[in-house]
Motif scaffolding. Structure first.
Motif, PDB file in Angstrom:
ATOM      1  N   LEU A  16       0.825  -1.204   0.000  1.00  0.00           N
ATOM      2  CA  LEU A  16       0.000   0.000   0.000  1.00  0.00           C
ATOM      3  C   LEU A  16       0.862   1.258   0.000  1.00  0.00           C
ATOM      4  CD1 LEU A  16      -2.822  -0.949   2.538  1.00  0.00           C
ATOM      5  CD2 LEU A  16      -3.035  -0.712   0.063  1.00  0.00           C
ATOM      6  N   LEU A  17       1.936   1.225   0.777  1.00  0.00           N
ATOM      7  CA  LEU A  17       2.816   2.385   0.862  1.00  0.00           C
ATOM      8  C   LEU A  17       3.486   2.678  -0.481  1.00  0.00           C
ATOM      9  CD1 LEU A  17       3.858   4.467   2.910  1.00  0.00           C
ATOM     10  CD2 LEU A  17       5.773   2.923   3.385  1.00  0.00           C
ATOM     11  N   VAL A  18       4.025   1.635  -1.126  1.00  0.00           N
ATOM     12  CA  VAL A  18       4.733   1.823  -2.406  1.00  0.00           C
ATOM     13  C   VAL A  18       3.762   2.222  -3.509  1.00  0.00           C
ATOM     14  CG1 VAL A  18       6.143   0.686  -4.162  1.00  0.00           C
ATOM     15  CG2 VAL A  18       6.577   0.236  -1.755  1.00  0.00           C
ATOM     16  N   THR A  19       2.585   1.572  -3.575  1.00  0.00           N
ATOM     17  CA  THR A  19       1.607   1.924  -4.615  1.00  0.00           C
ATOM     18  C   THR A  19       1.102   3.352  -4.422  1.00  0.00           C
ATOM     19  OG1 THR A  19      -0.161   0.889  -3.306  1.00  0.00           O
ATOM     20  CG2 THR A  19       0.817  -0.417  -5.083  1.00  0.00           C
ATOM     21  N   ASP A  20       0.959   3.780  -3.178  1.00  0.00           N
ATOM     22  CA  ASP A  20       0.493   5.139  -2.918  1.00  0.00           C
ATOM     23  C   ASP A  20       1.547   6.156  -3.346  1.00  0.00           C
ATOM     24  OD1 ASP A  20      -1.451   6.971  -1.880  1.00  0.00           O
ATOM     25  OD2 ASP A  20      -0.116   7.303  -0.180  1.00  0.00           O
ATOM     26  N   ILE A  21       2.817   5.864  -3.066  1.00  0.00           N
ATOM     27  CA  ILE A  21       3.897   6.756  -3.513  1.00  0.00           C
ATOM     28  C   ILE A  21       3.915   6.834  -5.037  1.00  0.00           C
ATOM     29  CG2 ILE A  21       6.413   7.008  -3.645  1.00  0.00           C
ATOM     30  CD1 ILE A  21       6.540   5.775  -0.822  1.00  0.00           C
ATOM     31  N   LEU A  22       3.742   5.684  -5.688  1.00  0.00           N
ATOM     32  CA  LEU A  22       3.727   5.648  -7.153  1.00  0.00           C
ATOM     33  C   LEU A  22       2.526   6.417  -7.702  1.00  0.00           C
ATOM     34  CD1 LEU A  22       5.422   4.429  -9.412  1.00  0.00           C
ATOM     35  CD2 LEU A  22       3.923   2.440  -9.397  1.00  0.00           C
ATOM     36  N   LEU A  23       1.382   6.297  -7.028  1.00  0.00           N
ATOM     37  CA  LEU A  23       0.185   7.039  -7.437  1.00  0.00           C
ATOM     38  C   LEU A  23       0.435   8.546  -7.387  1.00  0.00           C
ATOM     39  CD1 LEU A  23      -2.960   7.130  -7.997  1.00  0.00           C
ATOM     40  CD2 LEU A  23      -3.226   7.275  -5.522  1.00  0.00           C
ATOM     41  N   ILE A  24       1.053   9.008  -6.302  1.00  0.00           N
ATOM     42  CA  ILE A  24       1.335  10.442  -6.147  1.00  0.00           C
ATOM     43  C   ILE A  24       2.337  10.913  -7.203  1.00  0.00           C
ATOM     44  CG2 ILE A  24       2.345  12.167  -4.605  1.00  0.00           C
ATOM     45  CD1 ILE A  24       1.233  10.507  -2.262  1.00  0.00           C
ATOM     46  N   LEU A  25       3.379  10.102  -7.449  1.00  0.00           N
ATOM     47  CA  LEU A  25       4.374  10.472  -8.466  1.00  0.00           C
ATOM     48  C   LEU A  25       3.732  10.584  -9.848  1.00  0.00           C
ATOM     49  CD1 LEU A  25       7.429   8.234  -7.428  1.00  0.00           C
ATOM     50  CD2 LEU A  25       7.194  10.706  -7.140  1.00  0.00           C
ATOM     51  N   ASN A  26       2.857   9.628 -10.173  1.00  0.00           N
ATOM     52  CA  ASN A  26       2.188   9.658 -11.474  1.00  0.00           C
ATOM     53  C   ASN A  26       1.201  10.812 -11.568  1.00  0.00           C
ATOM     54  OD1 ASN A  26       3.565   7.451 -12.412  1.00  0.00           O
ATOM     55  ND2 ASN A  26       1.983   5.969 -11.916  1.00  0.00           N
ATOM     56  N   TYR A  27       0.523  11.104 -10.460  1.00  0.00           N
ATOM     57  CA  TYR A  27      -0.463  12.186 -10.462  1.00  0.00           C
ATOM     58  C   TYR A  27       0.205  13.532 -10.739  1.00  0.00           C
ATOM     59  CZ  TYR A  27      -3.846  15.580  -8.761  1.00  0.00           C
ATOM     60  OH  TYR A  27      -4.684  16.657  -8.657  1.00  0.00           O
ATOM     61  N   PHE A  28       1.380  13.746 -10.141  1.00  0.00           N
ATOM     62  CA  PHE A  28       2.095  15.005 -10.337  1.00  0.00           C
ATOM     63  C   PHE A  28       3.088  14.928 -11.500  1.00  0.00           C
ATOM     64  CE2 PHE A  28       0.779  15.425  -5.853  1.00  0.00           C
ATOM     65  CZ  PHE A  28       0.166  16.666  -5.912  1.00  0.00           C
ATOM     66  N   ASN A  29       3.022  13.832 -12.284  1.00  0.00           N
ATOM     67  CA  ASN A  29       3.887  13.667 -13.456  1.00  0.00           C
ATOM     68  C   ASN A  29       5.371  13.815 -13.124  1.00  0.00           C
ATOM     69  OD1 ASN A  29       1.850  13.186 -15.404  1.00  0.00           O
ATOM     70  ND2 ASN A  29       1.402  15.379 -15.463  1.00  0.00           N
ATOM     71  N   VAL A  30       5.781  13.195 -12.022  1.00  0.00           N
ATOM     72  CA  VAL A  30       7.183  13.246 -11.598  1.00  0.00           C
ATOM     73  C   VAL A  30       7.946  12.128 -12.305  1.00  0.00           C
ATOM     74  CG1 VAL A  30       8.781  13.071  -9.661  1.00  0.00           C
ATOM     75  CG2 VAL A  30       6.568  14.204  -9.361  1.00  0.00           C
ATOM     76  N   ALA A  31       8.917  12.495 -13.113  1.00  0.00           N
ATOM     77  CA  ALA A  31       9.741  11.510 -13.821  1.00  0.00           C
ATOM     78  C   ALA A  31      10.899  11.074 -12.916  1.00  0.00           C
ATOM     79  CB  ALA A  31      10.274  12.106 -15.111  1.00  0.00           C
ATOM     80  N   ILE A  32      11.168   9.775 -12.899  1.00  0.00           N
ATOM     81  CA  ILE A  32      12.277   9.246 -12.096  1.00  0.00           C
ATOM     82  C   ILE A  32      13.168   8.395 -12.995  1.00  0.00           C
ATOM     83  CG2 ILE A  32      10.961   9.249  -9.942  1.00  0.00           C
ATOM     84  CD1 ILE A  32      10.465   6.278 -10.309  1.00  0.00           C
ATOM     85  N   GLN A  33      14.397   8.176 -12.540  1.00  0.00           N
ATOM     86  CA  GLN A  33      15.314   7.345 -13.320  1.00  0.00           C
ATOM     87  C   GLN A  33      14.794   5.905 -13.374  1.00  0.00           C
ATOM     88  OE1 GLN A  33      19.282   7.853 -11.723  1.00  0.00           O
ATOM     89  NE2 GLN A  33      19.689   9.521 -13.158  1.00  0.00           N
ATOM     90  N   MET A  34      15.069   5.259 -14.494  1.00  0.00           N
ATOM     91  CA  MET A  34      14.488   3.945 -14.731  1.00  0.00           C
ATOM     92  C   MET A  34      15.010   2.866 -13.782  1.00  0.00           C
ATOM     93  SD  MET A  34      12.098   3.981 -16.947  1.00  0.00           S
ATOM     94  CE  MET A  34      11.618   5.369 -15.929  1.00  0.00           C
TER      95      MET A  34
END
Length: 309
Positions: free
Chosen positions: A68-86
């Motif tokens: 839940l913690l990791v999926t929520d962080i990923l949800l927030i990153l995707n919502y704000f269109n935050v690009a991260i290294q692959m």
């Protein structure tokens, strides 16, 4: 006028998305608090961490919290269109891939434990000992990690060195270079689905036979075990449907983006959050011993508890 309507519609859509994100944050926070209390209760009494079904229960709680913690962080990153290294996205994918399968595989193991307890009571102490449980946990993690190994082994042979330092929005689709990779992933998910559903049905049928033949206290205990298997089956069904969600979402992404967003949100609430709130219901509330311990520690020992703490 048309421009104003467009702006108002965009603002309304943004408010709707903001509301959805905030709603998810509230749900995740509540589930994490409940699961944390349950985990604390588990470690406060020796009996719980020396009994197989409670150990497996605690493992699902820990894996669900991390998932839940990791999926929520990923949800927030995707919502704000935050690009991260692959390479960071790769680590996130490996964690999520493991814990996507870990919960349904553990639920299947818990169902088998109930089958042994009810249908093979004389062998339960041997097959479900603490030592056997440790071996079972290793096997569960190994089985849960096989799909990730299958997908990543193909990815590593196709990806260039420069890919890992690129920045992009993190999603599982990034690691699928060929269409047949998606088909392979789908085939693995369906295979897991069939195997786990078959085990659930087998255990249900066998426990049902024992329930009909039992009498008195044994009958009451057996029917309680049967209801637990039914709840496991429902929870497992939601988890297994989650394995199909990426393929439905990928098809919708090609046709209607707004529908894709709505369906993905529905899938997240129904097939990711919902199954992970059923574990507290099944063991945290339905199991009398665990419930008494939970109430005792939640009230800081103020209640009169019949159990010896």
């Amino acid at each position: 006028m048309a421009a104003n309507n467009s702006v108002n519609g965009g603002e309304s859509s943004l408010r709707s998305i903001n509301g959805r994100v905030l709603f998810v944050q509230v749900l995740v926070f509540v589930f994490l608090c409940i699961n944390s209390l349950l985990i604390m209760t588990f470690f406060m009494k020796d009996y719980f961490y020396s009994t197989m079904r409670y150990i497996l229960f605690a493992m699902t709680l820990l894996s669900d919290c991390l998932y839940l913690l990791v999926t929520d962080i990923l949800l927030i990153l995707n919502y704000f269109n935050v690009a991260i290294q692959m390479w960071v996205c790769l680590v996130i994918y490996m964690i999520l891939s493991l814990y996507t399968y870990l919960t349904p595989v553990t639920l299947t193991a818990m169902t088998l434990e109930r089958y042994v307890a009810i249908c093979l009571p004389l062998r339960h102490s041997v097959l479900c000992s603490t030592r056997s449980c440790m071996h079972c946990i290793l096997i569960i993690h190994g089985i849960s990690y096989l799909p990730c190994i299958a997908v990543l082994s193909i990815f590593f042979t196709s990806a260039t060195h420069g890919f890992y330092i690129q920045k992009n929005i993190c999603s599982v689709e990034i690691f699928i270079f060929h269409k047949w990779q998606g088909h392979l992933r789908s085939a693995i998910s369906q295979f897991y689905f069939l195997v786990m559903v078959s085990i659930i049905i087998f255990c249900y049928v066998q426990i049902m036979k024992v329930a009909k033949a039992a009498s008195g206290e044994n009958k009451k205990s057996t029917w309680k075990g049967l209801r637990t298997v039914i709840l496991h089956g429902f929870q497992l069904l939601l988890c297994l449907i989650q394995l199909w969600c990426p393929f439905i979402e990928a098809a919708l992404l090609q046709t209607n983006f707004l529908l894709f967003i709505n369906v993905r949100y529905f899938n997240y609430i129904t097939f990711i959050l919902a199954p992970r709130c059923l574990s507290p219901l099944i063991y945290g509330l339905r199991d009398e011993m665990f419930f008494q311990a939970l109430k005792h520690y939640a009230l800081c020992g103020l209640n009169k508890n019949p159990l010896d703490f």
